[in-house]
Write a protein that holds these residues in place. Sequence first.
Motif, PDB file in Angstrom:
ATOM      1  N   ALA A 417       0.828  -1.207   0.000  1.00 47.53           N
ATOM      2  CA  ALA A 417       0.000   0.000   0.000  1.00 47.53           C
ATOM      3  C   ALA A 417       0.865   1.261   0.000  1.00 47.53           C
ATOM      4  CB  ALA A 417      -0.928  -0.008   1.205  1.00 47.53           C
ATOM      5  N   GLN A 418       1.930   1.291   0.792  1.00 49.48           N
ATOM      6  CA  GLN A 418       2.807   2.460   0.818  1.00 49.48           C
ATOM      7  C   GLN A 418       3.488   2.670  -0.527  1.00 49.48           C
ATOM      8  OE1 GLN A 418       5.477   1.897   4.101  1.00 49.48           O
ATOM      9  NE2 GLN A 418       3.903   2.229   5.655  1.00 49.48           N
ATOM     10  N   SER A 419       3.940   1.588  -1.157  1.00 56.63           N
ATOM     11  CA  SER A 419       4.560   1.717  -2.480  1.00 56.63           C
ATOM     12  C   SER A 419       3.554   2.235  -3.500  1.00 56.63           C
ATOM     13  CB  SER A 419       5.112   0.361  -2.928  1.00 56.63           C
ATOM     14  OG  SER A 419       6.051  -0.134  -2.002  1.00 56.63           O
ATOM     15  N   THR A 420       2.318   1.751  -3.406  1.00 57.74           N
ATOM     16  CA  THR A 420       1.289   2.187  -4.342  1.00 57.74           C
ATOM     17  C   THR A 420       0.966   3.656  -4.164  1.00 57.74           C
ATOM     18  OG1 THR A 420       0.345  -0.038  -4.310  1.00 57.74           O
ATOM     19  CG2 THR A 420      -1.034   1.722  -5.175  1.00 57.74           C
ATOM     20  N   ARG A 421       0.925   4.122  -2.919  1.00 59.47           N
ATOM     21  CA  ARG A 421       0.616   5.543  -2.676  1.00 59.47           C
ATOM     22  C   ARG A 421       1.709   6.448  -3.220  1.00 59.47           C
ATOM     23  NH1 ARG A 421      -0.711   3.451   2.660  1.00 59.47           N
ATOM     24  NH2 ARG A 421      -2.974   3.206   2.870  1.00 59.47           N
ATOM     25  N   ARG A 422       2.969   5.997  -3.186  1.00 57.64           N
ATOM     26  CA  ARG A 422       4.043   6.825  -3.739  1.00 57.64           C
ATOM     27  C   ARG A 422       3.960   6.895  -5.267  1.00 57.64           C
ATOM     28  NH1 ARG A 422       7.203   4.365   0.505  1.00 57.64           N
ATOM     29  NH2 ARG A 422       7.834   2.694  -0.916  1.00 57.64           N
ATOM     30  N   ILE A 423       3.543   5.796  -5.891  1.00 58.29           N
ATOM     31  CA  ILE A 423       3.468   5.787  -7.354  1.00 58.29           C
ATOM     32  C   ILE A 423       2.200   6.486  -7.843  1.00 58.29           C
ATOM     33  CG2 ILE A 423       3.361   4.290  -9.375  1.00 58.29           C
ATOM     34  CD1 ILE A 423       4.904   2.196  -7.784  1.00 58.29           C
ATOM     35  N   TYR A 424       1.073   6.197  -7.167  1.00 53.95           N
ATOM     36  CA  TYR A 424      -0.209   6.768  -7.564  1.00 53.95           C
ATOM     37  C   TYR A 424      -0.736   7.627  -6.415  1.00 53.95           C
ATOM     38  CZ  TYR A 424       0.102   2.836 -10.807  1.00 53.95           C
ATOM     39  OH  TYR A 424       0.523   1.925 -11.743  1.00 53.95           O
ATOM     40  N   PRO A 425      -0.523   8.925  -6.453  1.00 52.32           N
ATOM     41  CA  PRO A 425      -0.990   9.772  -5.350  1.00 52.32           C
ATOM     42  C   PRO A 425      -2.513   9.793  -5.279  1.00 52.32           C
ATOM     43  CG  PRO A 425      -0.226  11.118  -7.185  1.00 52.32           C
ATOM     44  CD  PRO A 425       0.132   9.703  -7.518  1.00 52.32           C
TER      45      PRO A 425
END
Length: 627
Positions: A417-425
């Motif tokens: 989830a943290q990686s996804t939030r960095r890629i897709y704000p």
Amino acid sequence: MMALFLTSLPILLLIFWVWFSTRTHRDPERVCTELLAGCVISVGAICLLERQDAFPDCLNTILKIVFQVLQGDSDAFLDLTPVDSRLRGAALVLSVLTPVMTAGAVFSLLCRRLPWPVLLPRKCHIFSTLDDHAVMLAQSIAREEKARFVFLRTRREDLSADLLLQLQSLRFSCYPYGEVQLFRHHLTLRLRPLCMYFLTENSEENFDRMAEFLDQAQKKRLFLGMDKPEHRQLFLLSETTSSPMLIDYLRNTYALPGAELRLLDRYRAASLHLMKTAPLYEARRDGPVRVLMLGMGQVGRSLFRTMASMGVIGKHAPEFQLVDKDIDNILENLKQLYPELQDNLTVEKHSCDAQSSKLQDVLEQNSFDYIVVALGEDERNLRVASALDRYYRKEYWSGKRSALPRLCVNLEDETKAQSTRRIYPSEGLNPWEPGFTVFGTDPQVFSAEVLLPRALWDAARSLHALLHERKPAPDWCEYERRSSIAAVAHGAAHVASVLPTDQQDLFTCDYSALAEANLPMLKAAEHLRWMNYVRSEGMSLANDRIWGSYLAPLGSHVDIRGQLTPCLIDSTKLDALYEKLKDRLTGRKYSFTQHDELVVRNADLFAWHWMKKAPAPQLRDLPKKSP
């Protein structure tokens, strides 16, 4: 050399005993008692070594020394014959350690057995299990309040290194016995404010353990003298459809003073949190909100019910398109559990895989404002969400689409989830970046803010007290509890239904005056929201014959046991229904329409109180009824 050995022997024995006691258990009372016993045994062992030739005299010496030590007569203990002078070093050590251990054992005994004020009543949170989810919830609670945490049926040495590392920030204890045994061992818990959590993955096990504990609590009078609900809160995690009925059974069977039982549902909590952080009314356009749901597992079904229960958004009900391999059987099961759930809803189904070419046809033929990806596996959810993001970016740049949907992706793993939030704000800085919301992660769901929304519960209690002109009893039924929570949680949605279509933030204007000016429309919207909510809870319309048979013993307009209500009708017909049934509705002051009006006039205040954590709202009363 022998004297040095005899002097150091008691110290070595005590050190070993301390290490063994603390490693075996963490009960200070037992540790002090065992240390006292270790001191006595050390004295006996040394005396026996010195008096091997005269065993009867040795036995008398041991008894004399033991009584002298326990009585604190250290002078007599040190006044030894020249033959016993080699014991002087051991005597010095034991004469200091033994009274200290004795005082520690007595003090620990008093702290464990005597009530306040011997032991300050610090709030205690007791968990029936010790796993990652329980630790996540405990850490979230510890960030909000100072409390003591107890984990049952798990020994400290059985814990993994990762779990021990997470527990370092908590004031916790582990006990290898159950809830009732904990109260028997620690009597001060009977007067402490405490919260108990039954959080195992097996719902039936949670119900069985809570029923067993409530039964013993009633027999042993464990909650004697507690009359405030906040003193005894018992939380039960369950994911079965029969849970509301079972929790009501426990409330009615074990009516304990000062004890409040709450039913927790992780999927319902995640759905409400998503609707709070990324509400449907933000995605509305000129027409209805068009929702695409990929995957109808437990997460998808719970979210579908939550969105369907929110009623009209922008004068239109949401339109759903559901995608799942087994969509026919899923909808059939939903129809059996919730007979009228799909009434007044636009639902289109697609029996296909979310990664098949058929989904491409669905995307090309329709425009969506809100897309939910909940396929049951984090990897699949990420692949599908990434493909959808690339697809809509290309569509936007090619000029085929002027607006992009909000993508909501269900992920349980926090690292992903943290990686996804960095890629897709979550909120893109450019118009070609659609909103990308991650929901349902374990640390998010098992947190006090999501799983235990106390501000929302307090607002629901206030709303219930306002409607019924009295505070809800600790055993108020699950339907009344959830209905009041839904009225508060969905307040932002049905207040937003009367705002201008270009209003993006519900709380940036004085919407109170706007709600007053549009009260008739808001009343109709609230009644429609309530009808959608009771349908999502499995209720159906009752005819006159059935309604008459259920009404007399209940005295309410909703039958909980039969899942029936006569109010699933148009809001304009409620006054006529009330006139027809008012002789049977004893003790009710307002009509159904006035009840809806009362909810509408205060729902915005409760929504503000919950979402902004503002002070307690000042309730607006009903206008006086014209003669």
